[in-house]
Design an enzyme around this catalytic site. Structure first.
Site, PDB file in Angstrom:
ATOM      1  N   PRO A  72       1.085  -0.861  -0.151  1.00  0.00           N
ATOM      2  CA  PRO A  72      -0.115   0.297   0.098  1.00  0.00           C
ATOM      3  C   PRO A  72       1.264   1.105   0.528  1.00  0.00           C
ATOM      4  CG  PRO A  72      -0.804  -1.517   1.560  1.00  0.00           C
ATOM      5  CD  PRO A  72       0.534  -2.113   0.549  1.00  0.00           C
ATOM      6  N   CYS A  73       0.830   2.381  -0.625  1.00  0.00           N
ATOM      7  CA  CYS A  73       1.189   3.718  -1.192  1.00  0.00           C
ATOM      8  C   CYS A  73       1.116   4.423  -0.175  1.00  0.00           C
ATOM      9  CB  CYS A  73       0.762   3.930  -1.845  1.00  0.00           C
ATOM     10  SG  CYS A  73      -0.414   4.439  -2.338  1.00  0.00           S
ATOM     11  N   GLN A  74      -0.312   4.549   0.543  1.00  0.00           N
ATOM     12  CA  GLN A  74      -0.817   5.693   1.201  1.00  0.00           C
ATOM     13  C   GLN A  74       0.590   5.809   2.475  1.00  0.00           C
ATOM     14  OE1 GLN A  74      -2.404   2.635   0.945  1.00  0.00           O
ATOM     15  NE2 GLN A  74      -4.469   2.622  -0.090  1.00  0.00           N
ATOM     16  N   PHE A  76       3.087   6.527   2.093  1.00  0.00           N
ATOM     17  CA  PHE A  76       4.151   7.309   1.416  1.00  0.00           C
ATOM     18  C   PHE A  76       3.280   8.142   0.377  1.00  0.00           C
ATOM     19  CE2 PHE A  76       4.926   2.701   2.574  1.00  0.00           C
ATOM     20  CZ  PHE A  76       5.570   2.681   4.216  1.00  0.00           C
TER      21      PHE A  76
END
Length: 187
Positions: A72-74, A76
């Site tokens: 998951p990118c959230q 960063f």
């Protein structure tokens, strides 16, 4: 026999498609989102799938040559709060645990570009402590002929079977392909 890959945080399977095109068999997928799992089931009906990365022990999929994933990118993303390792959605520790258990030859992690300044040192240290050599780069989508820039962090690690005692020189830094090499001017 084709080399086998385990896909973590598979989404709808776009990275899996690229991995297949590179000659790998998708041996397993891990995806928590029900909508994404439905798409994976339709497109990969014979692949073993698990819902939650936190429940993966590492022995469910047989021999694995590549562990790949877009965790998951959230935590960063520049569009979010950028809580990094303090965010509940930070799943690198789970991915690192699975990699340590499976010991694949290759590891491929994809994320937003801001992933590198926030956690490259952590990821690199975790992988190097397991005997991997680590490379990192920021790659814009236009570098692979997409009509937009959309920069992505790519981390590739290879099992260092000779156990050489040297650093890769990437701690705190990475390679970037400049936007000037792209034909597009917009995200």
């Amino acid at each position: 026999m084709k080399p086998r890959a385990l896909s973590l945080c598979s989404g709808v399977g776009m990275l899996d498609l690229a991995i297949q095109k590179a000659g790998f068999e998708i041996a397993g997928q891990v995806e928590i989102d029900p909508h994404c799992r439905a798409i994976l089931t339709k497109n990969y009906p014979n692949v073993k799938r698990m819902k939650d990365i936190k429940h993966v022990r590492g022995n469910e999929f047989g021999k694995i040559d590549l562990v790949a994933g877009g965790i998951p990118c959230q935590p960063f993303s520049l569009s979010g709060e950028q809580r990094g390792t303090e965010d509940d959605r930070h799943l690198w520790p789970e991915a690192a645990r699975i990699i340590a258990r499976i010991r694949p030859t290759w590891v491929l992690i994809e994320n937003v570009a801001n992933f590198l300044p926030m956690v490259l040192d952590l990821v690199q240290t975790d992988l190097e402590s397991q005997g991997y050599e680590v490379w990192a780069a920021v790659l814009p989508a236009c570098a692979v002929e997409a009509p937009h820039i959309r920069e992505r962090a790519i981390i590739v690690a290879h099992a260092n079977r000779r156990q050489r005692n040297r650093r890769t020189g990437l701690s705190g830094g990475w390679d970037t392909i400049p936007e000037s090499q792209c034909g597009a001017n917009s995200d």
